[in-house]
Design an enzyme around this catalytic site. Structure first.
Site, PDB file in Angstrom:
ATOM      1  N   ASP A 290       0.894  -1.183  -0.112  1.00 56.39           N
ATOM      2  CA  ASP A 290       0.067  -0.140  -0.133  1.00 56.39           C
ATOM      3  C   ASP A 290       0.983   1.309  -0.037  1.00 56.39           C
ATOM      4  O   ASP A 290       2.297   1.200   0.070  1.00 56.39           O
ATOM      5  CB  ASP A 290      -1.078  -0.144   1.172  1.00 56.39           C
ATOM      6  N   TRP A 291       0.428   2.253  -0.170  1.00 55.17           N
ATOM      7  CA  TRP A 291       0.985   3.700  -0.397  1.00 55.17           C
ATOM      8  C   TRP A 291       1.991   3.938   1.011  1.00 55.17           C
ATOM      9  O   TRP A 291       1.435   4.112   1.860  1.00 55.17           O
ATOM     10  CB  TRP A 291       0.018   4.736  -0.283  1.00 55.17           C
TER      11      TRP A 291
END
Ligand code: NOJ
Length: 748
Positions: A290-291
């Site tokens: 994820d980011w």
């Protein structure tokens, strides 16, 4: 042999031959891709390999905290970037892909985007769509989103989010399918099939990315990004099934999560990524972080710095780094230090390259970036019609005293009141791709489009969503006084439920419930529309409004869909995919709980029973609940056997009759309970449902088949098994409204 039989036999033969041929072609093309991947890999330097594992965002559109890096475009030209996110549109994606074509090996980029509930045409938020319990429509909505995105140069959506959510305080509850692993699994499969269409390589198919692997939805206290901690049993029984279903539907990629699970961040979790996903489940796609979640392992206290975090992530099976800038900066050094092997990097790179080949990007890197196709595909009348259709199927009728609804189209005066009555923007929902000139239909406009010229529409705002002042109530009351019926639109702004939008107080915000109270005091019939991305709490309204429709955030055609339902052009059929609590204090509240040793008989915890002394255990509105303008009667439950061996099946039949005056759909829900087991089992579990359309007065038979899979569970040693014993069958139209009961024995 008769000619007809001969003909059929040769047809069967031909089909068999064709299917064998098809299989061999598939195997061959898989082999061919393998070979291409290996050949390419052999030409790549270590830096180029690492580049393939690196994903940057475009700075123009950020869906997370930005790390300044002005050299992105140069890095693409030198083969240091494998994928971008937030680059969209045929023109822009072509422009950025051209940079990759200047790199030594001309390896095309992948363009990813959060296409969560529509690309150009906005569909209802996923939780709303889940309320339709209509898998075909859900697949269609993802199909259209996929087609539109693919026509705009996007290769990859970060969806579906399949996290089970039992806590409506968690802002991302709007992005999933609710609380149930069975319904959630079916919806996960439908969404993957929708996005990926007939398969990667087709021009209208984008790669799905199933997220967030795993258990992110169980954030403690409903606080986004928070720790998750659970037994392996809960993980396997509740949280993993939708992921497995998405994988079985062919999902191309997975995203891990921000959460730590039982002490190990999902991003650096090799039990999740290597043992389960790539091991036991044999997933052959790639996993993206994820980011920034690789770097965040430092904050978790799991890694000392971004470099160690990178090492932990890649070794645990995280293939691509989204925006942590960790792999590019550190992997080469980590290889030198022998902390990461080249074989590990090769394995990750192969997974990424394979998808690029499958998408046909090596043959034609710009194949998705076609402005003409983009123009012709986006925002078509058919796509909008589909959005309206699924929007009306997503609406849940919570209350309808004295059959106030549907409203007549020839009423003299209707007052439309409330902060969301004329709101266009809030219909968009949290995760829509924003378009400057797009018009989302407000409730007021929808009603205006629906009623005839003889109906007078009045409007007053009353208050804004979060207002604490009641100064404008008097105008709203005066407006209500002039009307035959009052429609009140309340709820949340579009950005109040979503990522990083967790709330400790999920009551209807501000003074909105006071507004409803004031309107009700006029004595006029009151229809309340609750618009939100999460279950809200509105007990006074639930007790006193004449009718309530949970309309969520319904997207581009919201107002038209709401008007379709308000005026009876569509008879509401939605069922809640998640429980609506009475109070934050009872969260998590969900239908498939365990009985405990002290089950409460009166729904309270009095008399040394499990519960609260000051509140019922039951939610305000239960999972599976939703009314119709019609009434349906369930009867005549029959079983073809009352005992079976594990490999046998039971056929269940019952009768559904529409006893009301409107045609409509009812969702017949089958729940099972294993009465006694070597581990405790839930009081009921959804195991099947049928959405049945009936004309007024019509009767239909509804069938279910109970099989071994539905009776299996994880025993004490976590083996998936069945145990002999008694099972309860419960059939109803809501988890808290069981009408038909029976039992059967599972034999040894
Ligand atoms: C963070 C979110 O958790 C994830 O779901 C999303 O896909 C990425 N940001 C990219 O926007």
């Amino acid at each position: 042999m008769k000619r007809r039989t001969l003909f059929i036999l040769s047809l069967v033969h031909l089909t068999l031959m064709l299917s064998v041929q098809k299989k061999t072609t598939r195997v061959k093309s898989a082999d061919a891709i393998d070979l291409k991947v290996k050949t390419l890999l052999a030409k790549m330097t270590l830096d180029e390999k690492i580049g393939q594992l690196n994903q940057y965002t475009s700075d123009r559109l950020a869906t997370g905290p930005l790390t300044p890096n002005s050299s992105k475009f140069n890095e693409i030209k030198t083969g240091r970037v494998g994928a971008m996110l937030n680059v969209k549109g045929a023109k822009e994606t072509r422009m950025v892909q051209e940079l990759a074509m200047r790199s030594r090996l001309k390896i095309p980029l992948l363009f990813g985007l959060d296409v969560i509930h529509g690309y150009r045409v906005t569909f209802p938020v996923p939780l709303a769509e889940a309320a339709s319990w209509d898998l075909d429509l859900i697949e269609k909505s993802a199909r259209i989103a996929g087609k539109e995105a693919a026509a705009a140069g996007v290769h990859w959506t970060f969806a579906p989010m399949v996290d089970i959510a039992r806590d409506p305080r968690w802002g991302r509850v709007m992005e999933g399918a609710g609380e149930d692993p069975y319904l959630g699994s079916l919806i996960a499969g439908a969404r993957v099939r929708g996005f990926q269409g007939k398969g990667l390589g087709n021009l209208d198919a984008i790669m799905a990315c199933v997220k967030h692997f795993a258990a992110y939805g169980a954030a403690i206290g409903g606080r986004d990004y928070n720790t998750t901690d659970m037994s392996d049993r809960t993980l396997w029984e509740v949280y993993l099934p939708p992921f497995k279903a998405a994988l079985d539907a062919g999902a191309a990629t997975f995203m891990n999560g921000f959460n730590d699970l039982n002490g190990v961040p999902a991003t650096g979790n090799s039990y999740l990524q290597r043992d389960i996903l790539k091991g036991k489940w044999a997933f052959n796609g790639f996993v993206v972080s994820d980011w920034g979640s690789i770097g965040e392992m430092v904050n978790h206290g799991f890694a000392t710095d971004n470099k160690q975090a990178g090492m932990l992530a890649i070794n645990a099976g995280n293939d691509m780094d989204m925006e942590s800038h960790s792999y590019n900066a550190n992997l080469a050094q980590l290889v030198k230090e022998k902390k990461v092997s080249v074989a590990t990097i090769d394995e990750a790179v192969k997974r990424v390259l394979r998808k690029k080949f499958e998408m046909g990007l090596f043959d034609a890197p710009y194949r998705f970036s076609n402005e003409e196709r983009e123009k012709n595909t986006l925002n078509s009348p058919e796509n909008r019609a589909a959005a309206r259709d699924i929007a009306k199927h997503s609406i849940v009728l919570l209350k309808n005293d004295n059959q106030l609804l549907p409203l007549s189209k020839t009423l003299k005066t209707i007052a439309v009141i409330g902060p969301l009555a004329k709101s266009n923007i809030d219909m968009m929902g949290f995760w829509s791709v924003k378009w400057e000139n797009d018009h989302l239909i407000s409730l007021y406009e929808g009603i205006e489009n629906k009623v005839g010229k003889t109906t007078k529409l009045l409007y007053a705002q009353g208050c804004d969503v979060t207002d604490t002042s009641k100064v404008n109530f008097s105008e709203a009351i005066a407006t209500a006084m002039q009307a035959d019926v009052v429609v009140v639109a309340v709820g949340e702004h579009f950005d109040m439920t979503g990522e990083a939008k967790s709330k400790a107080n999920i009551h209807l915000p501000g003074v909105q419930e006071d507004l409803i109270r004031a309107i009700k005091a006029t004595g006029k019939p009151v229809v309340v529309l609750t618009m939100s991305g999460r279950p809200l709490i509105f007990n006074w309204t639930a007790d006193h409004a004449d009718a309530i429709l949970q309309t969520w955030w319904l997207g581009s055609e919201a107002g038209n869909a709401m008007a379709d339902v308000l005026f009876g052009d569509y008879n509401p059929s939605g069922k809640l995919p998640i429980s609506f609590p009475r109070s934050e204090g009872q969260i998590p509240v969900y239908y498939n709980y365990k009985n405990t040793g002290r089950p409460s008989a009166n729904d309270y915890g009095t008399g040394y029973k499990s519960g609260y002394t000051d509140l019922q255990n039951s939610p305000r509105y239960a999972f599976g609940y939703g009314l119709s303008y019609s009434e349906f009667e369930l009867s005549g439950l029959t079983l073809d056997k009352t005992s079976i061996k594990p490999n046998e099946t039971i056929k269940i039949t019952c009768t559904l009759k529409n006893t009301g005056k409107y045609a409509g759909e009812e969702t017949v829900q089958l729940y099972l309970r294993d009465e006694t087991g070597s581990v405790t089992r839930p009081v009921k579990e959804l195991k099947g449902f049928k959405k049945v359309y009936l004309k007024s007065g019509e009767t239909k038979m509804v069938n279910f088949v109970i099989n071994k899979e539905m009776l299996s569970f994880y025993d004490q040693k976590m083996n998936w098994t069945t145990e002999p014993g008694t099972f309860d069958i419960m059939i109803g139209n809501s988890s808290d409204h069981i009408v038909l009961n029976s039992k059967f024995e599972l034999l040894q």
